[in-house]
Write a protein that holds these residues in place. Structure first.
Motif, PDB file in Angstrom:
ATOM      1  N   TYR A 125     -34.767   8.083 -17.113  1.00  0.00           N
ATOM      2  CA  TYR A 125     -33.802   7.594 -15.853  1.00  0.00           C
ATOM      3  C   TYR A 125     -33.168   9.241 -15.871  1.00  0.00           C
ATOM      4  CZ  TYR A 125     -30.147   6.243 -13.222  1.00  0.00           C
ATOM      5  OH  TYR A 125     -29.229   6.591 -11.402  1.00  0.00           O
ATOM      6  N   ASN A 159     -20.405  11.688 -17.904  1.00  0.00           N
ATOM      7  CA  ASN A 159     -19.670  10.753 -17.562  1.00  0.00           C
ATOM      8  C   ASN A 159     -19.522  11.102 -15.968  1.00  0.00           C
ATOM      9  OD1 ASN A 159     -19.074   9.432 -18.991  1.00  0.00           O
ATOM     10  ND2 ASN A 159     -16.905  10.743 -19.487  1.00  0.00           N
ATOM     11  N   ILE A 160     -20.701  10.685 -15.173  1.00  0.00           N
ATOM     12  CA  ILE A 160     -20.750  11.277 -13.593  1.00  0.00           C
ATOM     13  C   ILE A 160     -20.030  10.097 -12.834  1.00  0.00           C
ATOM     14  CG2 ILE A 160     -21.486  11.680 -11.666  1.00  0.00           C
ATOM     15  CD1 ILE A 160     -23.635  13.943 -13.539  1.00  0.00           C
ATOM     16  N   SER A 161     -18.476  10.459 -12.397  1.00  0.00           N
ATOM     17  CA  SER A 161     -18.444   9.304 -11.425  1.00  0.00           C
ATOM     18  C   SER A 161     -18.707   9.873  -9.632  1.00  0.00           C
ATOM     19  CB  SER A 161     -16.769   9.500 -11.587  1.00  0.00           C
ATOM     20  OG  SER A 161     -16.778   7.829 -10.878  1.00  0.00           O
ATOM     21  N   GLY A 162     -19.070   8.360  -9.659  1.00  0.00           N
ATOM     22  CA  GLY A 162     -19.696   8.842  -7.727  1.00  0.00           C
ATOM     23  C   GLY A 162     -19.747   7.513  -6.721  1.00  0.00           C
ATOM     24  N   ALA A 163     -20.137   7.585  -5.818  1.00  0.00           N
ATOM     25  CA  ALA A 163     -20.162   6.423  -5.638  1.00  0.00           C
ATOM     26  C   ALA A 163     -21.473   5.678  -5.799  1.00  0.00           C
ATOM     27  CB  ALA A 163     -20.719   6.208  -3.944  1.00  0.00           C
ATOM     28  N   THR A 164     -21.585   4.129  -5.835  1.00  0.00           N
ATOM     29  CA  THR A 164     -22.094   3.314  -6.360  1.00  0.00           C
ATOM     30  C   THR A 164     -23.986   4.044  -5.699  1.00  0.00           C
ATOM     31  OG1 THR A 164     -21.022   1.652  -6.886  1.00  0.00           O
ATOM     32  CG2 THR A 164     -23.255   1.487  -7.047  1.00  0.00           C
ATOM     33  N   LEU A 165     -24.863   4.461  -7.542  1.00  0.00           N
ATOM     34  CA  LEU A 165     -26.351   4.118  -6.901  1.00  0.00           C
ATOM     35  C   LEU A 165     -26.674   2.527  -6.524  1.00  0.00           C
ATOM     36  CD1 LEU A 165     -27.600   6.819  -9.243  1.00  0.00           C
ATOM     37  CD2 LEU A 165     -28.094   7.090  -6.256  1.00  0.00           C
ATOM     38  N   SER A 166     -27.931   2.721  -5.782  1.00  0.00           N
ATOM     39  CA  SER A 166     -28.379   1.040  -5.560  1.00  0.00           C
ATOM     40  C   SER A 166     -29.027   0.876  -6.720  1.00  0.00           C
ATOM     41  CB  SER A 166     -28.506   0.578  -4.496  1.00  0.00           C
ATOM     42  OG  SER A 166     -29.659  -1.006  -4.441  1.00  0.00           O
ATOM     43  N   CYS A 167     -29.686  -0.292  -7.565  1.00  0.00           N
ATOM     44  CA  CYS A 167     -30.878  -0.554  -7.852  1.00  0.00           C
ATOM     45  C   CYS A 167     -31.588  -1.104  -7.519  1.00  0.00           C
ATOM     46  CB  CYS A 167     -30.640  -0.664  -9.957  1.00  0.00           C
ATOM     47  SG  CYS A 167     -29.790  -2.596  -9.190  1.00  0.00           S
TER      48      CYS A 167
ATOM     49  N   THR B  15     -26.364  -2.055 -10.138  1.00  0.00           N
ATOM     50  CA  THR B  15     -26.575  -0.540  -9.792  1.00  0.00           C
ATOM     51  C   THR B  15     -27.209  -0.753 -11.509  1.00  0.00           C
ATOM     52  OG1 THR B  15     -25.208   1.813  -9.671  1.00  0.00           O
ATOM     53  CG2 THR B  15     -24.380  -0.259 -10.771  1.00  0.00           C
ATOM     54  N   TYR B  16     -26.927   0.736 -11.816  1.00  0.00           N
ATOM     55  CA  TYR B  16     -27.830   1.139 -13.491  1.00  0.00           C
ATOM     56  C   TYR B  16     -26.401   0.903 -14.156  1.00  0.00           C
ATOM     57  CZ  TYR B  16     -32.366   2.328 -11.263  1.00  0.00           C
ATOM     58  OH  TYR B  16     -33.363   2.227 -10.316  1.00  0.00           O
ATOM     59  N   ASN B 168     -21.143   3.182 -18.002  1.00  0.00           N
ATOM     60  CA  ASN B 168     -20.695   3.901 -16.652  1.00  0.00           C
ATOM     61  C   ASN B 168     -21.382   3.087 -16.054  1.00  0.00           C
ATOM     62  OD1 ASN B 168     -21.144   5.207 -13.978  1.00  0.00           O
ATOM     63  ND2 ASN B 168     -21.217   6.963 -15.915  1.00  0.00           N
ATOM     64  N   GLY B 170     -22.692   2.298 -12.646  1.00  0.00           N
ATOM     65  CA  GLY B 170     -22.707   3.547 -11.465  1.00  0.00           C
ATOM     66  C   GLY B 170     -21.580   4.222 -10.908  1.00  0.00           C
ATOM     67  N   GLY B 171     -20.984   4.623 -12.040  1.00  0.00           N
ATOM     68  CA  GLY B 171     -19.998   6.196 -11.408  1.00  0.00           C
ATOM     69  C   GLY B 171     -18.710   4.907 -11.667  1.00  0.00           C
ATOM     70  N   ASP B 172     -18.079   3.621 -12.431  1.00  0.00           N
ATOM     71  CA  ASP B 172     -17.380   2.586 -12.657  1.00  0.00           C
ATOM     72  C   ASP B 172     -18.042   3.144 -13.835  1.00  0.00           C
ATOM     73  OD1 ASP B 172     -16.376   2.383  -9.664  1.00  0.00           O
ATOM     74  OD2 ASP B 172     -16.578   0.059 -10.060  1.00  0.00           O
ATOM     75  N   LEU B 173     -16.545   4.175 -14.591  1.00  0.00           N
ATOM     76  CA  LEU B 173     -16.466   3.968 -15.528  1.00  0.00           C
ATOM     77  C   LEU B 173     -15.795   4.017 -16.780  1.00  0.00           C
ATOM     78  CD1 LEU B 173     -16.076   7.151 -16.948  1.00  0.00           C
ATOM     79  CD2 LEU B 173     -17.567   7.381 -15.531  1.00  0.00           C
ATOM     80  N   ILE B 187     -17.671  14.397 -10.901  1.00  0.00           N
ATOM     81  CA  ILE B 187     -17.873  13.953  -9.929  1.00  0.00           C
ATOM     82  C   ILE B 187     -18.902  14.276  -8.663  1.00  0.00           C
ATOM     83  CG2 ILE B 187     -15.883  12.672  -9.736  1.00  0.00           C
ATOM     84  CD1 ILE B 187     -14.985  15.140  -7.558  1.00  0.00           C
ATOM     85  N   ARG B 188     -19.759  13.870  -8.292  1.00  0.00           N
ATOM     86  CA  ARG B 188     -20.415  13.868  -6.461  1.00  0.00           C
ATOM     87  C   ARG B 188     -19.936  14.362  -5.917  1.00  0.00           C
ATOM     88  NH1 ARG B 188     -24.661  11.546  -8.911  1.00  0.00           N
ATOM     89  NH2 ARG B 188     -24.953   9.460  -9.671  1.00  0.00           N
ATOM     90  N   VAL B 207     -12.225   5.100 -14.995  1.00  0.00           N
ATOM     91  CA  VAL B 207     -12.357   6.267 -13.794  1.00  0.00           C
ATOM     92  C   VAL B 207     -13.351   5.687 -13.098  1.00  0.00           C
ATOM     93  CG1 VAL B 207     -13.234   8.672 -12.891  1.00  0.00           C
ATOM     94  CG2 VAL B 207     -12.138   8.308 -15.241  1.00  0.00           C
ATOM     95  N   ALA B 208     -12.870   5.295 -11.103  1.00  0.00           N
ATOM     96  CA  ALA B 208     -13.569   4.667 -10.366  1.00  0.00           C
ATOM     97  C   ALA B 208     -14.041   5.785  -9.491  1.00  0.00           C
ATOM     98  CB  ALA B 208     -13.365   2.670 -10.441  1.00  0.00           C
ATOM     99  N   SER B 209     -14.927   5.392  -8.928  1.00  0.00           N
ATOM    100  CA  SER B 209     -14.896   6.520  -6.873  1.00  0.00           C
ATOM    101  C   SER B 209     -15.678   5.462  -6.361  1.00  0.00           C
ATOM    102  CB  SER B 209     -16.198   7.751  -7.816  1.00  0.00           C
ATOM    103  OG  SER B 209     -15.255   8.802  -8.658  1.00  0.00           O
ATOM    104  N   SER B 210     -15.347   6.170  -5.124  1.00  0.00           N
ATOM    105  CA  SER B 210     -15.714   5.173  -4.299  1.00  0.00           C
ATOM    106  C   SER B 210     -15.795   6.134  -3.360  1.00  0.00           C
ATOM    107  CB  SER B 210     -14.395   3.874  -3.572  1.00  0.00           C
ATOM    108  OG  SER B 210     -14.221   3.379  -3.683  1.00  0.00           O
ATOM    109  N   THR B 243     -11.299   9.127  -6.274  1.00  0.00           N
ATOM    110  CA  THR B 243     -11.698   9.151  -7.643  1.00  0.00           C
ATOM    111  C   THR B 243     -10.600   8.479  -8.286  1.00  0.00           C
ATOM    112  OG1 THR B 243     -13.361  10.578  -8.052  1.00  0.00           O
ATOM    113  CG2 THR B 243     -12.632  10.092  -9.900  1.00  0.00           C
TER     114      THR B 243
END
Lengths: 188, 308
Positions: A125, A159-167, B15-16, B168, B170-173, B187-188, B207-210, B243
């Motif tokens: 990935y 840990n990278i938190s961000g908006a969801t990446l679609s699969c 998501t992944y 994790n 997709g960013g909710d971890l 964070i992105r 942690v979660a992000s929107s 976040t």
């Protein structure tokens, strides 16, 4: 507004980047390998005693016919690995890559001899591969501040938190492989 | 003592889902991973808005006609959704799916048309776990189920003997460590998904992000956001991300929607849940709630030391 709002603090992301040595991560991202092909073979077909691997180079006609099933950027080279126990074909593992919006994924789909999916595993990935620079003016602020060392996803920063990446592109890739499997099964 | 660390990633919850686990041996690590992914798969299948066979689809088709029995997982998420709806004065609302369908963010379900007046208050949950809708409505648990699934995966990993784990989705971890080890968090950037901003460390937190970026749309030209105000129905479209750091990922996930809509007015609810938040807006601003920087291991309430 409640009183507690007063105690929110504001900082600039540029200053945060300047503070930390790991800074903002440059867009060259190395792959994170989760499973090797060998591990995926064994996990999908633990009872196998032999694996026969070949590389399928898809013809333009094949690619077009798969585009009709589901459209996604695919490399056009698929590894096809048959799992055997003695002279009995247990099934086939397909290893393929799909390109999403910001990530590039190598995945393995195991299809049993009866045609049902046994497993789906992500092998590698990579994020932001080939990703376009979205806001050049904003990025210019960081010129010279970035570390030259590549960012190892899942290592330097786990840990990278961000908006969801679609699969969804992976789902499309799986649909294409199953269609390919059906085509190949007919010709076997 | 020798340990085994494994990492796996599988596509679930749209998501992944990445899982890192450290366990005393390889067998334990593998068992823990399988248990965690199995929980996630169960929750995905029960709560998918897209799949006609899910419990959520069943509810959307029939719960306005007669009470419907759901699994313990779906019940737990419905109860939590109602609680967040109540605590946020209806800002968090699991019945906004018709607006998301209208904006093309969710597919149209095979169900009776939702009543435009319906809200979370029309979801009735009886003490024996039956669910009934007082009006035809469409629930979508997408604003909270992912966080809930991450929590269940962490529970499964812990139960299976993991020493350290991070899930994790997709960013909710959520991170777990028996030894209290710290885990770096980044964070992105809201305007450029290829850039990540390191913020500090978490330990045994979620942690979660929107945000409305990374959905295949470009920076300032983003279209409809999946974050919908239940009263105004207007989707925000600024490149902005929220976040939230909380004790559970379910709380963090739900709170991101509430903070996105309420901004700093979400402070009392954040405080009540021992959570903290940051709002990041392009091009370059991060507003941190009280406690955000200390939750990330920084001594100063102003965050990490930095250059001018």
């Amino acid at each position: 507004m409640s009183k507690s709002c007063d105690s929110w603090s504001t900082v600039s992301l540029v200053s945060l980047a300047g503070a930390s040595l790991s800074v903002l991560c440059p867009p060259t991202v190395e792959a994170a390998q989760y499973m090797s092909v060998e591990q995926a073979e064994k996990a999908a077909f633990p009872e196998a005693d032999r694996f026969d691997a070949r590389v399928l180079r898809l013809t333009p006609e094949q690619l077009r016919s798969l585009d009709a099933v589901a459209s996604v950027r695919q490399r056009g080279e698929v590894r096809q690995i048959d799992a055997w126990a003695g002279n009995k074909l247990l099934g086939t593992l397909y290893v393929d890559d799909v390109l999403g919006k910001v990530e590039w994924v190598t995945y393995a789909v195991a299809v049993g001899a009866e045609g049902a999916v046994r497993s789906l595993e992500i092998l590698e990935y990579r994020e932001t591969h080939g990703y376009e620079v979205r806001t050049p003016s904003w990025r210019k602020q960081f010129a010279g501040r970035r570390l030259e060392t590549p960012f190892h996803f899942g290592e330097d920063i786990k840990n990278i938190s961000g908006a969801t990446l679609s699969c969804s592109h992976l789902t499309a890739g799986v649909q294409r492989l199953l269609a390919l499997h059906a085509q190949l099964a007919k010709s076997r | 003592m020798s340990t085994c660390t494994l990492r796996r990633i599988r596509p679930w919850l749209g998501t992944y889902v990445h899982i890192d686990v450290t366990a005393p041996n390889a067998h334990c690590a593998e068992t823990a991973l399988q248990a965690a992914f199995s929980e996630i798969a169960t929750i995905h299948q029960a709560m998918s808005f897209h799949a006609p066979g899910s419990e959520v689809s069943h509810l959307n088709r029939e719960a306005h006609l007669h009470p419907v029995v759901v699994s313990a997982h779906t019940l737990a998420v419905l109860v939590a959704s109602r609680r967040f709806a109540q605590q946020s004065g209806g800002i968090f609302d699991p019945t906004i799916a018709p607006t998301l369908v209208q904006h093309g963010l969710l597919p149209c379900p095979v169900a009776a048309d939702a009543d435009g007046r319906a809200s979370w208050e029309d979801i009735e949950i009886s003490t024996d776990g039956q669910v009934r809708f007082l009006r035809p409505l469409w629930i979508d648990l997408g604003g909270i189920a992912k966080g809930y699934a991450v929590d269940c995966a962490i529970d499964a990993l812990q139960h299976a003997g993991a020493q350290n784990a991070c899930v994790n989705a997709g960013g909710d971890l959520r991170h777990f460590s028996r030894q209290g080890e710290r885990h770096p968090l980044a964070i992105r950037h809201p305007a450029d998904a290829s850039l990540s901003v390191p913020l500090g460390h978490i330990a045994n937190q979620a942690v979660a992000s929107s945000g409305n970026f990374l959905l295949g749309r470009r920076g300032h030209q983003t279209g409809a956001s999946p974050i919908v105000h239940p009263h105004h129905g207007v989707a925000q479209s600024r490149p902005r991300s929220v976040t939230v750091i909380a004790n559970t990922c379910c709380e963090a996930d739900a709170l991101t929607k509430i903070v996105s809509l309420l901004g700093q007015d979400a402070s009392p609810l954040l405080a009540r849940l021992s959570a903290s938040a940051a709002i990041i807006e392009a091009p370059d601003t991060l507003q941190a709630s009280p406690g955000f920087w200390s939750a990330l291991g920084h001594d100063s309430a102003e965050g990490p030391p930095r250059h001018a």
